[in-house]
Design a protein around this motif. Structure first.
Motif, PDB file in Angstrom:
ATOM      1  N   ILE A 108       0.844  -1.209   0.000  1.00  0.00           N
ATOM      2  CA  ILE A 108       0.000   0.000   0.000  1.00  0.00           C
ATOM      3  C   ILE A 108       0.880   1.261   0.000  1.00  0.00           C
ATOM      4  O   ILE A 108       0.678   2.179  -0.799  1.00  0.00           O
ATOM      5  CB  ILE A 108      -0.977  -0.022   1.205  1.00  0.00           C
ATOM      6  N   ILE A 109       1.884   1.271   0.871  1.00  0.00           N
ATOM      7  CA  ILE A 109       2.764   2.457   0.951  1.00  0.00           C
ATOM      8  C   ILE A 109       3.509   2.640  -0.373  1.00  0.00           C
ATOM      9  O   ILE A 109       3.676   3.757  -0.867  1.00  0.00           O
ATOM     10  CB  ILE A 109       3.780   2.319   2.125  1.00  0.00           C
ATOM     11  N   LYS A 110       3.935   1.519  -0.939  1.00  0.00           N
ATOM     12  CA  LYS A 110       4.607   1.537  -2.241  1.00  0.00           C
ATOM     13  C   LYS A 110       3.747   2.267  -3.279  1.00  0.00           C
ATOM     14  O   LYS A 110       4.244   3.057  -4.083  1.00  0.00           O
ATOM     15  CB  LYS A 110       4.762   0.074  -2.684  1.00  0.00           C
ATOM     16  N   SER A 111       2.459   2.009  -3.224  1.00  0.00           N
ATOM     17  CA  SER A 111       1.566   2.662  -4.180  1.00  0.00           C
ATOM     18  C   SER A 111       1.495   4.161  -3.907  1.00  0.00           C
ATOM     19  O   SER A 111       1.490   4.976  -4.828  1.00  0.00           O
ATOM     20  CB  SER A 111       0.145   2.096  -4.063  1.00  0.00           C
ATOM     21  N   LEU A 112       1.454   4.507  -2.622  1.00  0.00           N
ATOM     22  CA  LEU A 112       1.258   5.919  -2.277  1.00  0.00           C
ATOM     23  C   LEU A 112       2.467   6.783  -2.643  1.00  0.00           C
ATOM     24  O   LEU A 112       2.315   7.925  -3.069  1.00  0.00           O
ATOM     25  CB  LEU A 112       0.948   6.069  -0.779  1.00  0.00           C
ATOM     26  N   ILE A 113       3.688   6.210  -2.501  1.00  0.00           N
ATOM     27  CA  ILE A 113       4.863   7.050  -2.807  1.00  0.00           C
ATOM     28  C   ILE A 113       4.951   7.360  -4.302  1.00  0.00           C
ATOM     29  O   ILE A 113       5.595   8.306  -4.706  1.00  0.00           O
ATOM     30  CB  ILE A 113       6.210   6.417  -2.332  1.00  0.00           C
ATOM     31  N   THR A 114       4.261   6.553  -5.096  1.00  0.00           N
ATOM     32  CA  THR A 114       4.269   6.860  -6.529  1.00  0.00           C
ATOM     33  C   THR A 114       3.011   7.639  -6.917  1.00  0.00           C
ATOM     34  O   THR A 114       2.681   7.769  -8.093  1.00  0.00           O
ATOM     35  CB  THR A 114       4.367   5.574  -7.368  1.00  0.00           C
ATOM     36  N   GLY A 115       2.302   8.121  -5.919  1.00  0.00           N
ATOM     37  CA  GLY A 115       1.206   9.053  -6.188  1.00  0.00           C
ATOM     38  C   GLY A 115      -0.140   8.424  -6.464  1.00  0.00           C
ATOM     39  O   GLY A 115      -0.990   9.042  -7.103  1.00  0.00           O
ATOM     40  N   ALA A 116      -0.366   7.180  -5.985  1.00  0.00           N
ATOM     41  CA  ALA A 116      -1.678   6.560  -6.241  1.00  0.00           C
ATOM     42  C   ALA A 116      -2.792   7.342  -5.556  1.00  0.00           C
ATOM     43  O   ALA A 116      -2.676   7.731  -4.392  1.00  0.00           O
ATOM     44  CB  ALA A 116      -1.677   5.110  -5.766  1.00  0.00           C
ATOM     45  N   GLU A 117      -3.844   7.586  -6.316  1.00  0.00           N
ATOM     46  CA  GLU A 117      -5.021   8.260  -5.744  1.00  0.00           C
ATOM     47  C   GLU A 117      -6.189   7.287  -5.602  1.00  0.00           C
ATOM     48  O   GLU A 117      -7.149   7.551  -4.889  1.00  0.00           O
ATOM     49  CB  GLU A 117      -5.467   9.400  -6.666  1.00  0.00           C
ATOM     50  N   ILE A 118      -6.088   6.186  -6.359  1.00  0.00           N
ATOM     51  CA  ILE A 118      -7.123   5.143  -6.242  1.00  0.00           C
ATOM     52  C   ILE A 118      -6.421   3.811  -6.016  1.00  0.00           C
ATOM     53  O   ILE A 118      -5.594   3.397  -6.828  1.00  0.00           O
ATOM     54  CB  ILE A 118      -7.956   5.029  -7.532  1.00  0.00           C
ATOM     55  N   LEU A 119      -6.741   3.185  -4.920  1.00  0.00           N
ATOM     56  CA  LEU A 119      -6.157   1.872  -4.628  1.00  0.00           C
ATOM     57  C   LEU A 119      -7.250   0.820  -4.772  1.00  0.00           C
ATOM     58  O   LEU A 119      -8.327   0.950  -4.188  1.00  0.00           O
ATOM     59  CB  LEU A 119      -5.681   1.825  -3.182  1.00  0.00           C
ATOM     60  N   ILE A 120      -6.950  -0.213  -5.567  1.00  0.00           N
ATOM     61  CA  ILE A 120      -7.911  -1.311  -5.709  1.00  0.00           C
ATOM     62  C   ILE A 120      -7.360  -2.486  -4.904  1.00  0.00           C
ATOM     63  O   ILE A 120      -6.252  -2.958  -5.171  1.00  0.00           O
ATOM     64  CB  ILE A 120      -8.052  -1.733  -7.192  1.00  0.00           C
ATOM     65  N   LEU A 121      -8.109  -2.932  -3.920  1.00  0.00           N
ATOM     66  CA  LEU A 121      -7.644  -4.040  -3.076  1.00  0.00           C
ATOM     67  C   LEU A 121      -8.522  -5.259  -3.356  1.00  0.00           C
ATOM     68  O   LEU A 121      -9.724  -5.252  -3.082  1.00  0.00           O
ATOM     69  CB  LEU A 121      -7.734  -3.654  -1.601  1.00  0.00           C
ATOM     70  N   ASP A 122      -7.910  -6.303  -3.963  1.00  0.00           N
ATOM     71  CA  ASP A 122      -8.670  -7.483  -4.358  1.00  0.00           C
ATOM     72  C   ASP A 122      -8.720  -8.477  -3.205  1.00  0.00           C
ATOM     73  O   ASP A 122      -7.731  -9.141  -2.901  1.00  0.00           O
ATOM     74  CB  ASP A 122      -8.028  -8.118  -5.604  1.00  0.00           C
ATOM     75  N   GLU A 123      -9.848  -8.558  -2.565  1.00  0.00           N
ATOM     76  CA  GLU A 123     -10.059  -9.431  -1.401  1.00  0.00           C
ATOM     77  C   GLU A 123      -8.871  -9.395  -0.441  1.00  0.00           C
ATOM     78  O   GLU A 123      -8.250 -10.429  -0.171  1.00  0.00           O
ATOM     79  CB  GLU A 123     -10.311 -10.856  -1.869  1.00  0.00           C
ATOM     80  N   PRO A 124      -8.566  -8.206   0.067  1.00  0.00           N
ATOM     81  CA  PRO A 124      -7.335  -8.073   0.846  1.00  0.00           C
ATOM     82  C   PRO A 124      -7.368  -8.796   2.184  1.00  0.00           C
ATOM     83  O   PRO A 124      -6.325  -9.138   2.724  1.00  0.00           O
ATOM     84  CB  PRO A 124      -7.227  -6.557   1.075  1.00  0.00           C
ATOM     85  N   THR A 125      -8.556  -9.073   2.705  1.00  0.00           N
ATOM     86  CA  THR A 125      -8.586  -9.659   4.049  1.00  0.00           C
ATOM     87  C   THR A 125      -8.438 -11.176   4.023  1.00  0.00           C
ATOM     88  O   THR A 125      -8.240 -11.788   5.059  1.00  0.00           O
ATOM     89  CB  THR A 125      -9.904  -9.318   4.781  1.00  0.00           C
TER      90      THR A 125
END
Ligand SMILES: Nc1ncnc2c1ncn2[C@@H]1O[C@H](COP(=O)(O)OP(=O)(O)OP(=O)(O)O)[C@@H](O)[C@H]1O
Length: 504
Positions: free
Chosen positions: A153-170
């Motif tokens: 998740i953090i990896k996505s944010l440092i590259t500027g992600a504004e929309i995160l899609i989490l596929d059945e993350p739990t």
């Protein structure tokens, strides 16, 4: 003021090259700083829709708008440039690298000039904003799954992600990690990031999301503010308002129920995931009945089947087959005793490069190979001809390679080679998956004929209609447990949907 959506997927349809229509005219919007739940049972089209938004696959038709402008996404890197990132259950991290090295590797694919110090500063800044911590210099392999997910998740944010899609993350997390993930997702929302949360779990959708979109069989069947909709309504939307009609042409009443053939007592088995670990399963199957197992895939059904046939060993509990404890017996010994297995996919159960006879030999070798290891070829030939004839396999001879058969005929070989042994118990997983209507009816007929002759069938299927049509009794699994049990006629849509979604 009406809010502008960050993303709009408009009239998206997708037909895969093999002809499967995964999406039919679906439109959804994602707004800034919201948590959108995407709910649906297996095969509803959730992943396909999100892979289209992530640029991994192209829609057959429809349009994608990001911040009001139509875009044509050429791949995930293109989606990333538009601030969209999808995180799967299998993370894309290099285990031997440290967290920082993984972060930097990802960063440098976006910004080739970025130095590791700059990446570190960005990571620290994001962590500080969110109030979270990660051990940056630890190799990823040493981190628990929950922490690895945070790295993604953090990896996505440092590259500027504004929309995160989490596929059945739990589905890969334990309860504490789920709590922590939800805390992080809510923090992301506070910081203006939008999250699309794919799930089958009604409680999680209710607890976490602001809005929910429900897909069923490739169509959008509902959309609501989560606060305004209850779990029962969501359950009904997810699996459909109507129970499929019990198909009387296929089903005939079960023979006089007789003796218990298989008894599972308080079985615990380590699963592929926490969610599929069996946690105290007790189940009884009699000869002359079909017991159906319903549930969203990955809740322990596969582990249950593999435990019964001996591929997994229980940590706790007893498996009694005809009153004998078989927990320590090998797969082969169990086959000899009269347990048969149709695995979840033809790719696992059959070897395409081998002919029909050789595939039949695979699970019948105990009867067809002498104790000196010599194949009784005449008997094998006769058995193969019998399978072809009795189970209506369309093939010129037993010499035909299995890869040259249609899916339906392959499935008939896989089913026939088990039924021809007249097993006392048949464990059948997804026996009609991917088959056309005629082949489906034929396979279902075979299973019921077997039951009517006094065989027991444990039918594990993600096709609810199939389960309701064929089963004398139905159990529903969630999170490695049987959460409810009943007859198909005695369970309502609402009850089934709630149990499949983990809310009963
Ligand atoms: N690459 C592919 N090729 C052919 N068919 C596919 C492919 N991927 C998915 N499908 C089919 O498309 C349909 C929708 O699948 P999809 O994975 O999008 O559903 P889902 O709602 O994400 O299901 P699940 O919860 O099981 O992951 C299913 O019938 C599936 O078998």
């Amino acid at each position: 003021m009406v809010k502008e959506p960050l993303v709009r997927l408009e009239n998206i349809s997708k037909t895969y090259p093999d002809g499967v229509k995964a999406l039919d005219n679906v439109s959804i919007e994602i707004y800034p700083g919201e948590i959108l739940g995407l709910l649906g049972e297996n095969g509803a089209g959730k992943t396909t829709l999100m892979r289209i938004l992530y640029g991994e696959i192209k829609p057959s038709s429809g349009r994608i708008y990001i911040k009001g402008r139509e875009v044509n996404l050429h791949g995930p890197w293109d989606a990333l440039k538009h601030g969209i990132r999808m995180i799967y259950q299998h993370f894309s991290l290099i285990d031997e690298f440290t967290v920082m090295e993984n972060m930097h590797l990802f960063m440098s694919t976006i910004d080739k000039k970025a130095t590791i110090d700059e990446t570190r500063r960005k990571v620290e800044e994001v962590l500080k904003t969110l109030g979270f911590q990660i051990l940056l210099d630890e190799p990823v392999a040493r981190l628990p799954i929950g922490a690895q997910q945070k790295v993604e998740i953090i990896k996505s944010l440092i590259t500027g992600a504004e929309i995160l899609i989490l596929d059945e993350p739990t589905s890969v997390l334990n309860p504490l990690e789920i709590e922590e993930l939800f805390r992080l997702i809510k923090k992301l929302r506070e910081n203006g990031v939008s999250v699309i949360f794919i799930s089958h779990k009604l409680k999680e959708i209710k607890e976490l999301t602001d809005r929910v979109v429900v897909l069923r069989k490739g169509r959008k069947v509902g959309e609501a503010e989560t606060a305004n909709i209850d779990e029962s309504t969501l359950a009904k939307m997810m699996i459909g308002e109507e129970l499929p009609e019990l198909n009387q042409t296929v089903k005939t009443s079960s023979n006089n129920l007789s003796r218990e053939i298989l008894v599972l007592e308080d079985i615990e088995v380590k699963g592929d995931k926490e969610q599929s670990t069996l946690k105290g399963i007790s189940l009884r199957i009699r000869s002359g009945e079909v017991v159906g197992v319903a549930g969203i895939q990955g809740n322990g059904q596969k582990e249950l089947a593999e435990t019964i046939i001996g591929l997994r060993k229980p940590i706790k509990g007893r498996i009694l087959f005809e009153n004998e404890d078989i927990a320590s017996l090998s797969v082969e010994d169990r086959l000899r005793k009269g347990i048969s297995f149709i695995p979840e996919s033809r790719k696992i159960g059959l070897i395409g490069e081998m002919d029909i006879s050789a595939n039949i030999l695979l699970t019948n070798h105990m009867h067809l190979v002498s104790r000196f290891g010599v194949v009784r070829t005449k008997e094998l030939e006769n058995l193969s001809l019998r399978v072809i004839k009795d189970y209506e396999v369309v093939a010129a001879s037993p010499r035909v390679l299995v890869k040259h058969l249609s899916g339906g005929n392959q499935q008939k070989v896989m089913t026939g080679r088990e039924l021809v042994k007249n097993p006392k118990l048949l464990v059948a997983m997804e026996p009609t998956q991917g088959l056309d209507v005629k082949s489906t009816q034929q396979i279902r007929r075979l299973l019921l004929d077997h039951r009517n002759k006094g065989g027991a069938v444990l039918l594990i299927s993600s096709d609810l209609e199939e389960l309701l049509t064929l089963s004398d009794r139905l159990v529903i699994m969630f999170n490695g447990r049987i959460t409810t049990e009943g007859t198909p006629g005695g369970l309502t849509v609402e009850k089934i949907g709630l149990c499949m979604g983990g809310s009963c």
